[in-house]
Design a protein around this motif. Sequence first.
Motif, PDB file in Angstrom:
ATOM      1  N   ILE A   2      45.854  41.216  40.039  1.00  0.00           N
ATOM      2  CA  ILE A   2      44.854  42.053  39.385  1.00  0.00           C
ATOM      3  C   ILE A   2      45.487  43.420  39.176  1.00  0.00           C
ATOM      4  O   ILE A   2      45.990  44.028  40.125  1.00  0.00           O
ATOM      5  CB  ILE A   2      43.583  42.186  40.240  1.00  0.00           C
ATOM      6  N   GLY A   3      45.451  43.911  37.954  1.00  0.00           N
ATOM      7  CA  GLY A   3      46.048  45.208  37.670  1.00  0.00           C
ATOM      8  C   GLY A   3      45.048  46.175  37.096  1.00  0.00           C
ATOM      9  O   GLY A   3      44.441  45.897  36.064  1.00  0.00           O
ATOM     10  N   PHE A   4      44.820  47.294  37.788  1.00  0.00           N
ATOM     11  CA  PHE A   4      43.985  48.368  37.234  1.00  0.00           C
ATOM     12  C   PHE A   4      44.653  49.694  37.562  1.00  0.00           C
ATOM     13  O   PHE A   4      44.885  50.035  38.711  1.00  0.00           O
ATOM     14  CB  PHE A   4      42.541  48.305  37.757  1.00  0.00           C
ATOM     15  N   GLY A   5      44.990  50.432  36.492  1.00  0.00           N
ATOM     16  CA  GLY A   5      45.784  51.645  36.684  1.00  0.00           C
ATOM     17  C   GLY A   5      47.167  51.274  37.199  1.00  0.00           C
ATOM     18  O   GLY A   5      47.820  50.366  36.687  1.00  0.00           O
ATOM     19  N   LEU A   6      47.592  51.956  38.253  1.00  0.00           N
ATOM     20  CA  LEU A   6      48.875  51.661  38.882  1.00  0.00           C
ATOM     21  C   LEU A   6      48.716  50.770  40.103  1.00  0.00           C
ATOM     22  O   LEU A   6      49.687  50.486  40.798  1.00  0.00           O
ATOM     23  CB  LEU A   6      49.570  52.967  39.287  1.00  0.00           C
ATOM     24  N   VAL A   7      47.482  50.295  40.356  1.00  0.00           N
ATOM     25  CA  VAL A   7      47.208  49.445  41.512  1.00  0.00           C
ATOM     26  C   VAL A   7      47.375  47.985  41.117  1.00  0.00           C
ATOM     27  O   VAL A   7      46.889  47.549  40.072  1.00  0.00           O
ATOM     28  CB  VAL A   7      45.778  49.682  42.055  1.00  0.00           C
ATOM     29  N   SER A   8      48.054  47.221  41.969  1.00  0.00           N
ATOM     30  CA  SER A   8      48.263  45.793  41.729  1.00  0.00           C
ATOM     31  C   SER A   8      47.834  45.022  42.968  1.00  0.00           C
ATOM     32  O   SER A   8      48.221  45.364  44.093  1.00  0.00           O
ATOM     33  CB  SER A   8      49.734  45.511  41.409  1.00  0.00           C
ATOM     34  N   VAL A   9      47.008  43.982  42.748  1.00  0.00           N
ATOM     35  CA  VAL A   9      46.510  43.164  43.854  1.00  0.00           C
ATOM     36  C   VAL A   9      46.945  41.719  43.616  1.00  0.00           C
ATOM     37  O   VAL A   9      46.355  41.021  42.782  1.00  0.00           O
ATOM     38  CB  VAL A   9      44.973  43.234  43.967  1.00  0.00           C
ATOM     39  N   PRO A  10      47.967  41.248  44.320  1.00  0.00           N
ATOM     40  CA  PRO A  10      48.394  39.850  44.151  1.00  0.00           C
ATOM     41  C   PRO A  10      47.291  38.888  44.615  1.00  0.00           C
ATOM     42  O   PRO A  10      46.751  39.032  45.721  1.00  0.00           O
ATOM     43  CB  PRO A  10      49.630  39.737  45.043  1.00  0.00           C
ATOM     44  N   VAL A  11      46.957  37.916  43.774  1.00  0.00           N
ATOM     45  CA  VAL A  11      45.864  36.985  44.093  1.00  0.00           C
ATOM     46  C   VAL A  11      46.229  35.573  43.662  1.00  0.00           C
ATOM     47  O   VAL A  11      47.167  35.350  42.889  1.00  0.00           O
ATOM     48  CB  VAL A  11      44.548  37.396  43.386  1.00  0.00           C
ATOM     49  N   ARG A  12      45.452  34.629  44.205  1.00  0.00           N
ATOM     50  CA  ARG A  12      45.506  33.231  43.791  1.00  0.00           C
ATOM     51  C   ARG A  12      44.135  32.843  43.244  1.00  0.00           C
ATOM     52  O   ARG A  12      43.111  33.304  43.743  1.00  0.00           O
ATOM     53  CB  ARG A  12      45.891  32.318  44.949  1.00  0.00           C
ATOM     54  N   LEU A  13      44.151  31.991  42.229  1.00  0.00           N
ATOM     55  CA  LEU A  13      42.918  31.578  41.561  1.00  0.00           C
ATOM     56  C   LEU A  13      42.590  30.144  41.946  1.00  0.00           C
ATOM     57  O   LEU A  13      43.450  29.264  41.906  1.00  0.00           O
ATOM     58  CB  LEU A  13      43.098  31.690  40.040  1.00  0.00           C
ATOM     59  N   TYR A  14      41.335  29.925  42.348  1.00  0.00           N
ATOM     60  CA  TYR A  14      40.868  28.597  42.738  1.00  0.00           C
ATOM     61  C   TYR A  14      39.592  28.266  41.957  1.00  0.00           C
ATOM     62  O   TYR A  14      38.749  29.147  41.733  1.00  0.00           O
ATOM     63  CB  TYR A  14      40.562  28.536  44.238  1.00  0.00           C
ATOM     64  N   ALA A  15      39.451  27.020  41.569  1.00  0.00           N
ATOM     65  CA  ALA A  15      38.229  26.595  40.881  1.00  0.00           C
ATOM     66  C   ALA A  15      37.049  26.735  41.830  1.00  0.00           C
ATOM     67  O   ALA A  15      37.099  26.290  42.982  1.00  0.00           O
ATOM     68  CB  ALA A  15      38.363  25.148  40.409  1.00  0.00           C
ATOM     69  N   ALA A  16      35.971  27.354  41.358  1.00  0.00           N
ATOM     70  CA  ALA A  16      34.794  27.588  42.194  1.00  0.00           C
ATOM     71  C   ALA A  16      33.723  26.526  42.002  1.00  0.00           C
ATOM     72  O   ALA A  16      32.799  26.429  42.802  1.00  0.00           O
ATOM     73  CB  ALA A  16      34.194  28.968  41.901  1.00  0.00           C
ATOM     74  N   THR A  17      33.822  25.729  40.966  1.00  0.00           N
ATOM     75  CA  THR A  17      32.802  24.715  40.693  1.00  0.00           C
ATOM     76  C   THR A  17      33.462  23.372  40.433  1.00  0.00           C
ATOM     77  O   THR A  17      34.658  23.284  40.119  1.00  0.00           O
ATOM     78  CB  THR A  17      31.949  25.090  39.470  1.00  0.00           C
ATOM     79  N   GLN A  18      32.678  22.326  40.595  1.00  0.00           N
ATOM     80  CA  GLN A  18      33.142  20.982  40.266  1.00  0.00           C
ATOM     81  C   GLN A  18      31.971  20.173  39.744  1.00  0.00           C
ATOM     82  O   GLN A  18      30.855  20.265  40.252  1.00  0.00           O
ATOM     83  CB  GLN A  18      33.745  20.287  41.492  1.00  0.00           C
ATOM     84  N   GLU A  19      32.203  19.431  38.697  1.00  0.00           N
ATOM     85  CA  GLU A  19      31.158  18.604  38.123  1.00  0.00           C
ATOM     86  C   GLU A  19      31.132  17.257  38.835  1.00  0.00           C
ATOM     87  O   GLU A  19      32.171  16.621  39.020  1.00  0.00           O
ATOM     88  CB  GLU A  19      31.402  18.396  36.620  1.00  0.00           C
TER      89      GLU A  19
END
Length: 324
Positions: A6-23
């Motif tokens: 996640i990048g906002f301004g000069l701040v960077s937040v390393p993240v992982r993305l996971y599916a939050a829903t399942q059909e």
Amino acid sequence: MWKGAIGFGLVSVPVRLYAATQEHGVRLHQVHDQDGGRIHLKRVCDLCGEQVDYEHIAKGFEDDEGRTAVVTQDELAGLPLPSKKLIDVLAFVDSDRIDPLQLAGSYYLAPESAAANKPYVLLRETLKQTERVAVTKIALRTRESLALLRVHGDLLTLHTMYWPDEVRDSGDLAPPDSVTVRPQELKMATSLMDTLSEDFALEELEDEYEVALRELIDAHLSDRPVPRKETAPAPDNVIDLMAALQASIDSAGKKPSEGAAGKKAPATRTARGAAGKTAAPKKTTAAAKAAASSSGAAKKTASRSSTAKSTKKAAPKKTGRRAS
């Protein structure tokens, strides 16, 4: 399913993305109805008639003049994506500025490592205290998408969004401004809402269609009789709105004399609405009392039978019982 920052301004937040829903649901495939054989779909070129393997399938675009532009998978992969591996924050806005119509998929965002915990919590708490959400861009599956970043419990969540020009104009779908409702109708509709909301537990809801489908499949697999379940018919056009509201309240198990806040509402107002165009029960009762008083039957010493007789004579055209 995705790793970036996640990048906002000069701040960077390393993240992982996971599916939050399942059909959920029973996966069905196509079969021949006579012998149950599987139906297979083949990719066949309409020019040479040959079956084409997936690695030789490209993308095509045909214009109004019938010309086709063939775009290969390698060319698509080489297109520049400014937000690739980056959740690029464009702005922080109040949550009420986001139209729910634009929301699409939902994902959980987790810190990528222990070093990312501090900036992750900083961003999360700042969003909480300011009661804002972040409008971002992200590249998923080789396509750039608008996305919303918000707080859900102790996690940051990401919701992909439709672009503003992808939300269709509602046009003149809404009823005309000349249509109005009466205060009595609003009160009874609110009472019905309160009744239907009592002891409601969202987590206890289930897909009744899927349950019935599984029962149907189990019956076929075990060679048992196929269960039959009747579907409730759709309601007819509402002619008497107040009567329909009253019937809905009665069927929901709430006394119609109870108001929206749980307090008893005046019975005369409820009865007047339920009676529709006919004479209201309040007027009938008042006429009966007036006649009983003039004939002497309303005295405290009068017998119960004589009171009933005088009431019957005073109101020969009874419109119905008082709504209860």
